[in-house]
Enzyme design. Structure first.
Site, PDB file in Angstrom:
ATOM      1  N   GLU A 227       0.871  -1.049  -0.105  1.00 11.76           N
ATOM      2  CA  GLU A 227       0.120   0.210   0.007  1.00 11.76           C
ATOM      3  C   GLU A 227       0.835   1.198   0.162  1.00 11.76           C
ATOM      4  O   GLU A 227       1.361   1.616   1.121  1.00 11.76           O
ATOM      5  CB  GLU A 227      -0.950   0.099   1.102  1.00 11.76           C
ATOM      6  CG  GLU A 227      -1.803  -1.112   1.425  1.00 11.76           C
ATOM      7  CD  GLU A 227      -3.122  -1.058   0.548  1.00 11.76           C
ATOM      8  OE1 GLU A 227      -3.122  -0.250  -0.431  1.00 11.76           O
ATOM      9  OE2 GLU A 227      -3.942  -2.077   0.749  1.00 11.76           O
ATOM     10  N   CYS A 261      -2.500   9.039   2.061  1.00  9.62           N
ATOM     11  CA  CYS A 261      -2.210   8.413   0.800  1.00  9.62           C
ATOM     12  C   CYS A 261      -3.497   8.779  -0.375  1.00  9.62           C
ATOM     13  O   CYS A 261      -3.329   8.836  -1.427  1.00  9.62           O
ATOM     14  CB  CYS A 261      -1.965   7.039   0.831  1.00  9.62           C
ATOM     15  SG  CYS A 261      -3.138   6.131   1.781  1.00  9.62           S
TER      16      CYS A 261
END
Ligand code: NDP
Length: 453
Positions: A227, A261
């Site tokens: 990720e 993010c």
């Protein structure tokens, strides 16, 4: 040796001794020993524990939120929301986990096949500081439900969050070794991935760290979930509610001081609504309440560290050198701590390398586009592919974005946020694999197929 530094003041706090090699070995041995018992527990034992951990998060909400705020500067209101989301995540897997692990039965020409979800062993998680509880919980809750056990290498800047994550499992009655925090530097990670007793690895972090971890996992033929970063497009088309899109864009870009993010980082706005969008967006960015993160009214605190702030300031300078216009902000006040005002960049020249970089801080890049094709092209003109947000009420445009934006996630007429129910992850250089939902639970399990007469 991780030491706390309060990013709002620059003051140092507690120090947490780093584990030596013997202590790391003991933790891995303990993980294996606990796994032998945990893998055969029934689902009720696992869901009971998940519910008890969720209750602990409710009970210790204030204490945990205060640690987040002190270690990485998140405004206290947002820190509380993070803790609430953790409790929701544990309960999600308690409520839905057993169904997700039901064997899958299929008739065959002769006989039948039954596939069982089985655990695999200790999994290493390497996690970042930006959502220091939630990032870990979305690994931890499915780990417990799966019958696996977890080892955590958390960011060096959030050592007390890391310690509390382990303590909460123990306090809820989880067995020692089910989930262990390792206070170690990044240089120790490769050795742990090499250890044959550790079966898989997951990392949430930068591209650079992802490459190192993936290399090491690949060398050991171990599964890895990555990720990594993102520079999500936030597209606004003429049919959208432009006022709402512009107001939401302020939150989408500046939540957590821009250090998420899946922040909307590149605003891609149709020329017909550009001026109206900018009027509201620029005003919203200018008016965000920056201040002491322990204050209830604060909307944006400091960045996570002075180092992170300086990196963003340098990136901003680079953008201007490459021909972008700094429309607003990016000022660094003369006081201790990791402070900075949010910034807006416009008129980024075509082909400027900065347009392909992620700003992991409060800087918005705004692009004016002429039509749908250009919107899709600009959205995809980036090495990353994590999330995206598209604002249009035109059904055909929505379908085009859903089909053609290269991202793991697309939110329509809303900002993107993670949810325990929804698979989370990216494509391209944002990584691979999924967290959350059933997919996050299955990532580190062995789908064992059984052929029966
Ligand atoms: P880092 O990658 O530096 O840190 C993340 C974690 O990785 C930390 O625990 C860190 O440890 C560890 N780490 C760093 N280098 C290595 C290495 N060589 N080997 C093993 N572990 C390592 O990220 P940042 O702190 O810079 O965090 C921001 C980045 O993370 C951004 O690019 C952002 O987009 C990405 N991110 C992605 C998210 C997602 O869900 N996709 C969510 C949040 C952030 P230590 O602290 O000790 O260095």
């Amino acid at each position: 040796m991780p030491t706390q530094v309060n990013p709002a003041t620059g003051e140092e706090g507690k120090t947490f001794p780093a584990l030596d090699d013997g202590q790391i070995e003991a933790k891995i041995a303990q993980a294996v020993s606990t796994y032998r018992g945990w893998r055969t527990t029934d689902y009720e034992t696992r869901t009971d524990l998940l519910r008890k951990i969720a209750d602990q998060y409710d009970t210790q909400r204030e204490e945990l939120a205060a640690i987040i705020t002190a270690e990485m500067g998140k405004p206290i209101k947002q820190a509380r929301a993070e803790i609430d989301k953790c409790a929701k995540g544990f309960r999600f897997y308690a409520d839905n986990g057993p169904d997700m692990l039901k064997p899958i039965e299929k008739p065959l020409v002769s006989g039948r096949s039954v596939s069982h979800w089985l655990p695999q062993g200790p999994v290493l998680a390497i996690m970042p500081w930006n959502y220091p509880f939630w990032q870990v919980v979305r690994f931890l809750a499915p780990t417990i439900m799966a019958g696996n056990v977890g080892l955590l290498k958390h960011a060096s800047s959030t050592p007390e969050c890391a310690a509390m994550l382990e303590q909460m499992v123990l306090d809820a009655g989880g067995p020692a070794g089910l989930f262990q925090n390792l206070h170690i530097s990044a240089s120790k990670v490769a050795g742990i991935i090499d250890d044959p007793r550790v079966v898989a690895v997951t990392i949430t972090g930068s591209e650079a760290a992802g490459i190192k971890v993936a290399e090491q996992a690949g060398h050991n033929l171990k599964k890895v979930v990555l990720e990594l970063g993102g520079s999500d497009p936030y597209v606004v088309m003429p049919s959208a509610d432009v006022e709402q899109a512009a107001r939401t864009a302020v939150t989408a870009r500046l939540q957590n001081a821009g250090q998420s993010c899946i922040c909307g980082k590149r605003m891609i706005v149709h020329e017909d609504v550009y001026d109206r969008f900018m009027e509201i967006f620029v005003e919203g960015v200018k008016n965000i309440k920056i201040g002491d993160p322990t204050d209830e009214a604060t909307e944006m605190g400091p960045l996570s560290s002075e180092g992170a702030r300086n990196d963003i300031a340098q990136q901003l300078e680079k953008a201007v050198q490459q021909g972008a216009t700094k429309l607003y902000g990016g000022d660094i006040p003369d006081k201790p701590g990791a402070w900075m005002t949010p910034a807006i960049l416009t008129d980024i020249p075509a082909g400027a390398p900065i347009a392909c970089e992620e700003f992991f801080g409060p800087v918005a890049m705004v692009f004016k586009i002429k039509d749908l094709d250009e919107a899709v092209a600009v959205a995809n003109d980036i090495p990353f592919g994590l999330g995206s947000s598209v604002w249009t009420t035109d059904e055909a445009e929505q379908q085009r974005f859903i089909r053609d934006i290269e991202a793991g996630m697309t939110a329509v007429n809303q900002m993107l946020a993670s949810d325990p129910y929804a698979p989370f992850g990216g494509v391209k250089r944002s990584g691979h694999g999924r967290e959350l939902g059933p997919y996050g639970l299955h990532e580190f399990m062995n789908l064992k197929n059984v052929m029966l007469p």
